[in-house]
Design a protein around this motif. Structure first.
Motif, PDB file in Angstrom:
ATOM      1  N   GLU A 172       0.854  -1.180   0.000  1.00 49.12           N
ATOM      2  CA  GLU A 172       0.000   0.000   0.000  1.00 49.12           C
ATOM      3  C   GLU A 172       0.895   1.236   0.000  1.00 49.12           C
ATOM      4  OE1 GLU A 172      -3.772   0.469   2.597  1.00 49.12           O
ATOM      5  OE2 GLU A 172      -2.236   1.605   3.685  1.00 49.12           O
ATOM      6  N   MET A 173       0.467   2.284  -0.708  1.00 49.55           N
ATOM      7  CA  MET A 173       1.208   3.547  -0.691  1.00 49.55           C
ATOM      8  C   MET A 173       0.251   4.673  -0.294  1.00 49.55           C
ATOM      9  SD  MET A 173       3.788   3.416  -3.980  1.00 49.55           S
ATOM     10  CE  MET A 173       2.523   3.104  -5.221  1.00 49.55           C
ATOM     11  N   VAL A 174       0.754   5.612   0.488  1.00 43.87           N
ATOM     12  CA  VAL A 174      -0.006   6.808   0.857  1.00 43.87           C
ATOM     13  C   VAL A 174       0.552   7.971   0.047  1.00 43.87           C
ATOM     14  CG1 VAL A 174      -0.689   8.367   2.710  1.00 43.87           C
ATOM     15  CG2 VAL A 174      -0.408   5.912   3.171  1.00 43.87           C
ATOM     16  N   VAL A 229      -3.539   5.202  -1.142  1.00 46.65           N
ATOM     17  CA  VAL A 229      -4.392   5.778  -0.103  1.00 46.65           C
ATOM     18  C   VAL A 229      -4.222   7.292  -0.114  1.00 46.65           C
ATOM     19  CG1 VAL A 229      -4.806   5.936   2.383  1.00 46.65           C
ATOM     20  CG2 VAL A 229      -4.329   3.715   1.331  1.00 46.65           C
ATOM     21  N   LEU A 230      -5.349   7.995  -0.104  1.00 42.91           N
ATOM     22  CA  LEU A 230      -5.333   9.462  -0.058  1.00 42.91           C
ATOM     23  C   LEU A 230      -5.890   9.917   1.284  1.00 42.91           C
ATOM     24  CD1 LEU A 230      -6.764  10.208  -3.626  1.00 42.91           C
ATOM     25  CD2 LEU A 230      -4.382   9.898  -2.950  1.00 42.91           C
ATOM     26  N   HIS A 265      -6.690  11.215   8.476  1.00 35.46           N
ATOM     27  CA  HIS A 265      -7.918  10.506   8.098  1.00 35.46           C
ATOM     28  C   HIS A 265      -7.868  10.141   6.621  1.00 35.46           C
ATOM     29  CE1 HIS A 265      -9.576  11.752  11.958  1.00 35.46           C
ATOM     30  NE2 HIS A 265      -9.190  13.000  11.676  1.00 35.46           N
ATOM     31  N   VAL A 266      -8.196   8.902   6.333  1.00 32.91           N
ATOM     32  CA  VAL A 266      -8.216   8.427   4.950  1.00 32.91           C
ATOM     33  C   VAL A 266      -9.501   8.893   4.286  1.00 32.91           C
ATOM     34  CG1 VAL A 266      -8.328   6.380   3.471  1.00 32.91           C
ATOM     35  CG2 VAL A 266      -6.770   6.431   5.432  1.00 32.91           C
ATOM     36  N   ARG A 267      -9.373   9.509   3.088  1.00 38.52           N
ATOM     37  CA  ARG A 267     -10.566   9.944   2.370  1.00 38.52           C
ATOM     38  C   ARG A 267     -10.869   9.081   1.149  1.00 38.52           C
ATOM     39  NH1 ARG A 267      -9.588  12.650  -2.411  1.00 38.52           N
ATOM     40  NH2 ARG A 267      -7.543  13.639  -2.675  1.00 38.52           N
ATOM     41  N   ALA A 268      -9.873   8.341   0.656  1.00 38.34           N
ATOM     42  CA  ALA A 268     -10.112   7.513  -0.527  1.00 38.34           C
ATOM     43  C   ALA A 268      -9.028   6.460  -0.632  1.00 38.34           C
ATOM     44  CB  ALA A 268     -10.144   8.364  -1.796  1.00 38.34           C
ATOM     45  N   ARG A 269      -9.359   5.379  -1.304  1.00 36.35           N
ATOM     46  CA  ARG A 269      -8.410   4.303  -1.571  1.00 36.35           C
ATOM     47  C   ARG A 269      -8.588   3.915  -3.038  1.00 36.35           C
ATOM     48  NH1 ARG A 269      -5.673   0.026   1.236  1.00 36.35           N
ATOM     49  NH2 ARG A 269      -5.656  -1.921   0.043  1.00 36.35           N
ATOM     50  N   ILE A 270      -7.534   4.056  -3.820  1.00 30.85           N
ATOM     51  CA  ILE A 270      -7.605   3.785  -5.252  1.00 30.85           C
ATOM     52  C   ILE A 270      -7.013   2.411  -5.521  1.00 30.85           C
ATOM     53  CG2 ILE A 270      -6.846   4.562  -7.538  1.00 30.85           C
ATOM     54  CD1 ILE A 270      -6.663   7.394  -6.299  1.00 30.85           C
TER      55      ILE A 270
END
Length: 206
Positions: free
Chosen positions: A104-106, A130-131, A165-170
């Motif tokens: 996973e990458m942020v 992860v955004l 806080h995570v807002r989206a996961r692509i």
């Protein structure tokens, strides 16, 4: 690199963006979105300021190869952001060859405002992106440290858990990832045979 391209080669797109009341990157993303993975044969090596990894080569320089008369502004823009993603994948391959697998990458910064760019990153490396709700990592990190210093949290870890806080996961698309493998190999195989020539040129003009 993306800003360099926008500032120097996208006057028509900037005028269109002003006419529509949108950011020029909105126009560039629209132009690049329908172009297939690999930008119809364009490969961009993102070494505009040398290469820090895996070559650790300050004399590395950028390369654009595969240009033909069919290529457009949209092709070049997409090839540039693909090249940046290929560079990340080159690093991840180095990690994997040494036993470390990234699952996973942020992502942070201005690039996160481009869903196309983030999807390309995920697809190239076959790794979810992860955004976070606050994309400006330096500002958020400063706020986290300030909150700890002010005594609002007992540790950086506890502050981060409350403030990030995570807002989206692509998620990557497996078929697109397969399509990108050829172009990543092309990217990786481009620099080594040209390295000595590029060094000669850099030293000649220095």
């Amino acid at each position: 690199m993306v800003k360099w391209f926008k500032d120097n080669f996208c006057g028509k797109e900037a005028a269109l963006a002003a006419e529509r009341g949108v950011d020029v990157y909105t126009i560039l993303n629209e132009l690049a979105r329908p172009i297939p993975p690999g930008s119809e044969g364009l490969i961009v090596l993102d070494y505009w300021q040398g290469n820090r990894t895996p070559y650790v080569d300050p004399e590395a320089r950028g390369i654009i190869r595969g240009l033909s008369l069919k290529h457009t502004t949209g092709h070049l823009y997409r090839a540039i952001i693909e090249g940046i993603a290929y560079g990340t994948e080159h690093i991840l391959r180095t990690f994997r060859s040494n036993g470390f697998v990234v699952d996973e990458m942020v992502a942070a910064g201005g690039a996160t405002r481009s869903p196309l760019w983030m999807q390309i990153h995920a697809d190239v490396s076959n790794v979810p992106i992860v955004l976070t709700a606050v994309p400006d990592a330096p500002a958020l990190g400063s706020a986290i440290l300030g909150a700890v210093a002010a005594g609002l949290f007992p540790s950086v870890q506890s502050a981060a858990e409350q403030m990030v806080h995570v807002r989206a996961r692509i998620e990557p698309d497996p078929a697109t990832h397969e399509a990108y493998k050829f172009y990543v190999d092309q990217y990786i195989n481009t620099y080594p045979p040209l390295q000595s020539l590029i060094h000669e040129t850099v030293r000649h003009i220095s």
